[in-house]
Structures are given as C-alpha cells and as structure tokens.
Design a protein around this motif. Structure first.
Motif, PDB file in Angstrom:
ATOM      1  N   PRO A  21       0.775  -1.239   0.000  1.00  0.00           N
ATOM      2  CA  PRO A  21       0.000   0.000   0.000  1.00  0.00           C
ATOM      3  C   PRO A  21       0.810   1.295   0.000  1.00  0.00           C
ATOM      4  N   VAL A  22       2.135   1.233   0.173  1.00  0.00           N
ATOM      5  CA  VAL A  22       2.944   2.454   0.121  1.00  0.00           C
ATOM      6  C   VAL A  22       4.063   2.256  -0.890  1.00  0.00           C
ATOM      7  N   PRO A  23       4.544   3.330  -1.515  1.00  0.00           N
ATOM      8  CA  PRO A  23       5.596   3.201  -2.517  1.00  0.00           C
ATOM      9  C   PRO A  23       6.941   2.878  -1.882  1.00  0.00           C
ATOM     10  N   GLY A  24       7.846   2.386  -2.693  1.00  0.00           N
ATOM     11  CA  GLY A  24       9.188   2.077  -2.222  1.00  0.00           C
ATOM     12  C   GLY A  24      10.230   2.952  -2.877  1.00  0.00           C
ATOM     13  N   SER A  25      11.460   2.820  -2.419  1.00  0.00           N
ATOM     14  CA  SER A  25      12.585   3.577  -2.942  1.00  0.00           C
ATOM     15  C   SER A  25      13.765   2.632  -3.134  1.00  0.00           C
ATOM     16  N   ASN A  26      14.602   2.920  -4.135  1.00  0.00           N
ATOM     17  CA  ASN A  26      15.791   2.109  -4.386  1.00  0.00           C
ATOM     18  C   ASN A  26      17.021   2.625  -3.649  1.00  0.00           C
ATOM     19  N   GLU A  27      16.820   3.521  -2.713  1.00  0.00           N
ATOM     20  CA  GLU A  27      17.942   4.173  -2.042  1.00  0.00           C
ATOM     21  C   GLU A  27      18.857   3.173  -1.336  1.00  0.00           C
ATOM     22  N   ALA A  28      18.286   2.108  -0.788  1.00  0.00           N
ATOM     23  CA  ALA A  28      19.093   1.137  -0.048  1.00  0.00           C
ATOM     24  C   ALA A  28      19.728   0.092  -0.948  1.00  0.00           C
TER      25      ALA A  28
END
Length: 510
Positions: free
Chosen positions: A424-431
């Motif tokens: 339900p929430v977006p993700g990030s590729n930062e990690a």
C-alpha cells in the motif's frame, strides 16, 4: 535475509540460524559528524534509560526468566528524518555489559537478520555464543523500526495470519495463483489498516540513521557492528551513509542489495534446492527412513506434498497444509544442525503425524502457542517493499515463478515481488546502492553452502563496498560464525578484538 517459503509468505526473510547456539545513499535528515548528508548540524545524542528486561521471548513460543546481566532500554528517534522535530518512535534495545578480563573496547551492535527479526529477543538467547567478544565489548542489539517492540508492523489478528501463512503454493496453476493473490490482497489491506502510520518509514535507510543515533547514545566515537544476513545490508547502508563513523564491522551471510526481485528469487531458489539435495544425500548416506536413494526420497516427499493439497494433516485443532509443510522443510535447511530433526519430522509426517513439521513452520513464522504472532512475517514485507521501487506486473511475476519452478518444484514461486506489487505504500531504491569509500576496513564472511544468501553475493558485496575483505567458509548453512567453526570464529574474533584484518583470499574449511 529470509527466503520466500510459499507463494503467500513471499517475502519471508532470511534470519540467521541460531541452531548452533556505486553512489552513496543520500541523507534524509540530520547528519552526524563525518557522515554524508546535508548541512544542518549533528543530532542530539539522546539517552537510553537502561533497566531490567521484563518481556523477553526466551524460546520459541515461550517466555523464561532472563539473565539478570541483561539490560533493556529505549531510544527515541524521529519517525520521519525529514521532520526531525516531528513525531518520534522508540527503538527497543538490549545490552550485555562487557564481562572482562581485558580493557573494554566499546559497544558491538548486532543485527541478526530478517528483515524483521527481533534483535532484543535474539540477543537474550544468543549472547553466550559471543562470550569471547563479550569480554571486551558491551553486546548490544535492538528491534529495528517496524519490528516487535519498535512499533512493530501488525497485519490483522492471529487467525488472519493463520489463514495467510497456511495457503498452498501447489499446484502451480491459475486457480492457486488467484487464491494466493486474494490472500495477499487481504494481508496488505490489514497491514495498511493496522500499521498505515508507520509503513512509509520502516526502510533500511531510516534504520541506518537510527543506528547512528544509537552510536551517539552509547557514547561510541565509531560504530562497531556485527551484521548477519539482512543485517549485512543494513551494515552496508550504514557504511555508505556514515563512512567516517564505521568502526570494526563484520558482515556474515552477505546479501547483494543491488539484485532485483526476480534475480533474488531465482538465486535463492537454487540455493535452497541445493541445500535440500545435500540434506537428502546426507540422509540416505546415514540410512534414513525417507528412501534408499536421493531420487526415491525426493519422490516420496513430492507425493506427500501433493497429497496434502487435498488432505492436510490434522494437528490438534489446526491443519498442516502443503504450504506450511513446505515452509517447515525450508526452515530446517538454514542450518545443517537441523537436518536430523527435519528427517524425523518428515518421517513422522509420512506416517500421518504432522506435529514436528508444524513446530518447524511455527518457529519460522513466529506463531506462539496462544495463536498470536510476532511481527516478523509482517515486518519483513513492510521493510522489503519500502526498500525497493520495484512493483512487478503479472507477466514478470509469472515469468519468475515459471523459472523458479524449473529450478525447484518444492521451493519455486514468484518471490517477494508478489507481495510488493500489492503493497500500500511506494518504495525507494535508495538502499540498493552501497559504496563505503572512506570507511575503515570491513570484513565480509560468505559461505559456499549457504542456501539463503548464496556465496556469489559475498564477492559482489565486497566489490560494491570498496573497503571490504572477503573470508570464504566452505561449509553448509546460513551464516558462518554461529556454526561454531573455529577458523571462522578465530578470524572474526581476531579482527574485532585486535583490529587485524584477515588476509586477502582467506578461506576456512567446513
């Protein structure tokens, strides 16, 4: 890092087995001295009020009187590092003070894997396994944000989780996939309903910033760190964000953070299939009840799993499904020391007694005797999905599943992407991008027979970090240090206690 054990539990993480006992990542908040980040000054160190530990889960499904040497406390950190003066979250911590003899070096912070494993409970059970290090270090661990006592992610009730984790993954057809998708949709809906406020903030980048707050609160100039399994990614992200704050750091059972969901699924499926075949070979050589050849034993277990799709075994007031039985098998493959128990559990299952297999599955999923669950099965997808911007479509998921099933009919599935697609929430590729240039030396330990974090990820992580040295373990199991291997423990202990980095190309036999 946990393995997806069924299609439903498709991001079940890789917690280290305790049976034996590149661009830098940007800053999302206040930096610390020497850390990479935006201007604005150092964060307040914060304080930890240490006291007695009162709510430890000392054994699978049960509680016990904790060692009086254990100390527990909480550290307040920002929920959202972009708003350092906004709402806070308490990070639960545990400490075992240094015992001596010898001069105290400082704190050694542990993350035992997952993502989603409780470091507080694990340290309470495992501290004695690190007795040599405890002589000169305070052993410290914590429940990362989104885990157990640190605003653990909850996705429904015990019965809701029972329904979710017991879903079958066989037969691999459209009808099964439709059932799995419906169960996953309900699971993610409950996650948003019960934990929506914290879901956007439970990722590894924020957890790494929490660790630097811990370092300050512990009074250490540098963070000495021992990360296992998923904890290796957390340590790599920390070293990327705060290279000048890196102390003596060991990463055991390394994860390659750059891999895609599809790549991770296929390489882990191969790793678990190889471990399964090694188990069967060992079983046959020792003279087990499963069969007189690997082929015969495998055929018997395949037939057992297929039968349970339509005829699950009754275990008390519950049913051991094919999905739970597959989870049980994979769970026992994390450590070679579990193989005799797995042989016994499967032999009993073939005779109609699913109790031991249910125990293995419950231990993995965090189900307690009262029917409640730890947060591990909920925390894992919450952290995993926030740590990636990938949201695979139907064609990619089907392609991944078909490829995985060719590798292993028992363990093949669509992997983490099947949950994250519906998250339900977006993700990030930062990690996903790590580079520790400027840090002190880091030691990476990778095992040739590790099913959950395959060996190839070790050299890849070393290459990405730039400042790391690889030590190879030739043995079986997920993680090397806790196997008790004297060579591995000697190399790690010498580095952590004396600062001597292992020679390049160092290797330890099984």
């Amino acid at each position: 890092m946990r393995r997806a054990l069924t299609t439903v539990a498709a991001t079940a993480g890789l917690t280290i087995s305790l049976a034996a006992c590149g661009a830098s990542i940007g800053n999302a908040g206040d930096p610390t001295p020497g850390g990479k980040g935006t201007p604005g000054g150092s964060p307040a160190a914060g304080k930890i009020a240490w006291g007695a530990c009162t709510d430890l889960a000392m054994a699978a499904g049960g509680a016990a009187t904790p060692d009086p040497a254990l100390q527990c406390g909480k550290l307040a950190v920002p929920l959202d590092y972009r708003k350092p003066d906004g709402p806070a979250i308490d990070i639960a911590m545990i400490r075992v003070p240094a015992t001596g003899p010898g001069q105290r070096i400082g704190s050694l912070v542990f993350n035992f894997g997952g993502p989603g494993a409780s470091g507080v409970d694990t340290m309470a059970r495992a501290a004695k396994a690190f007795g040599t290090l405890n002589a000169r270090y305070d052993l410290v661990s914590f429940d990362p944000r989104g885990v157990q006592r640190s605003r653990g992610v909850v996705c429904g009730t015990g019965p809701d989780m029972d329904a979710y984790v017991s879903q079958n993954s066989l037969p691999a057809n459209d009808k099964t996939r439709a059932k799995v998708r419906a169960a996953t949709e309900e699971f993610t809906r409950l996650c948003e309903k019960d934990s929506g406020e914290v879901l956007p903030y439970v990722g590894t980048v924020n957890a790494a910033q929490d660790m630097d707050r811990m370092r300050l609160a512990l009074g250490d100039a540098k963070l000495n760190y021992f990360g296992m399994s998923y904890g290796t990614q957390l340590g790599a992200v920390y070293a990327t964000k705060f290279p000048k704050n890196v102390g003596r750091t060991v990463l055991d059972a390394p994860l390659d953070p750059s891999v895609s969901f599809e790549q991770r699924t296929l390489i882990q499926t191969k790793g678990f299939q190889q471990a399964y075949e090694s188990f069967l070979k060992d079983c046959v050589e020792q003279g087990c009840e499963l069969g007189d050849s690997v082929k015969a034993a495998n055929k018997k277990i395949d037939a057992f799993m297929t039968k349970m799709v339509v005829s699950p075994l009754q275990v008390g007031d519950r049913q051991l499904t094919q999905g739970l039985a597959s989870t049980a098998v994979a769970a026992a493959l994390y450590s070679e020391l579990s193989w005799p128990f797995l042989e016994s559990a499967l032999s009993s299952g073939l005779k109609g007694d699913g109790g031991a297999l249910m125990y293995l599955a419950d231990t993995y999923t965090g189900r307690r005797p009262d029917g409640s669950y730890s947060t591990e099965m909920s925390s894992f997808p919450a952290i995993t999905c926030v740590d990636s911007a990938e949201r695979p479509g139907r064609e990619e998921l089907l392609r991944t599943e078909e490829a995985a099933l060719k590798i292993s009919p028992l363990f093949g599935n669509a992997g983490a992407g099947s949950v994250c697609t519906l998250w339900p929430v977006p993700g990030s590729n930062e990690a996903k991008t790590v580079n520790a240039t400027g840090s002190g030396p880091i030691v990476v330990v990778a095992g040739k027979g590790d099913p959950a974090t395959p060996y190839v990820w070790g050299p890849r992580l070393v290459e990405q970090l730039k400042t790391a040295t690889l030590v190879t373990f030739e043995g079986e199991g997920h993680g090397a240090y806790l196997t008790g291997n004297k060579c591995i423990q000697g190399a790690v202990n010498t580095y952590l206690l004396e600062g001597k980095v292992p020679d390049k190309g160092a290797s330890c036999p099984a």
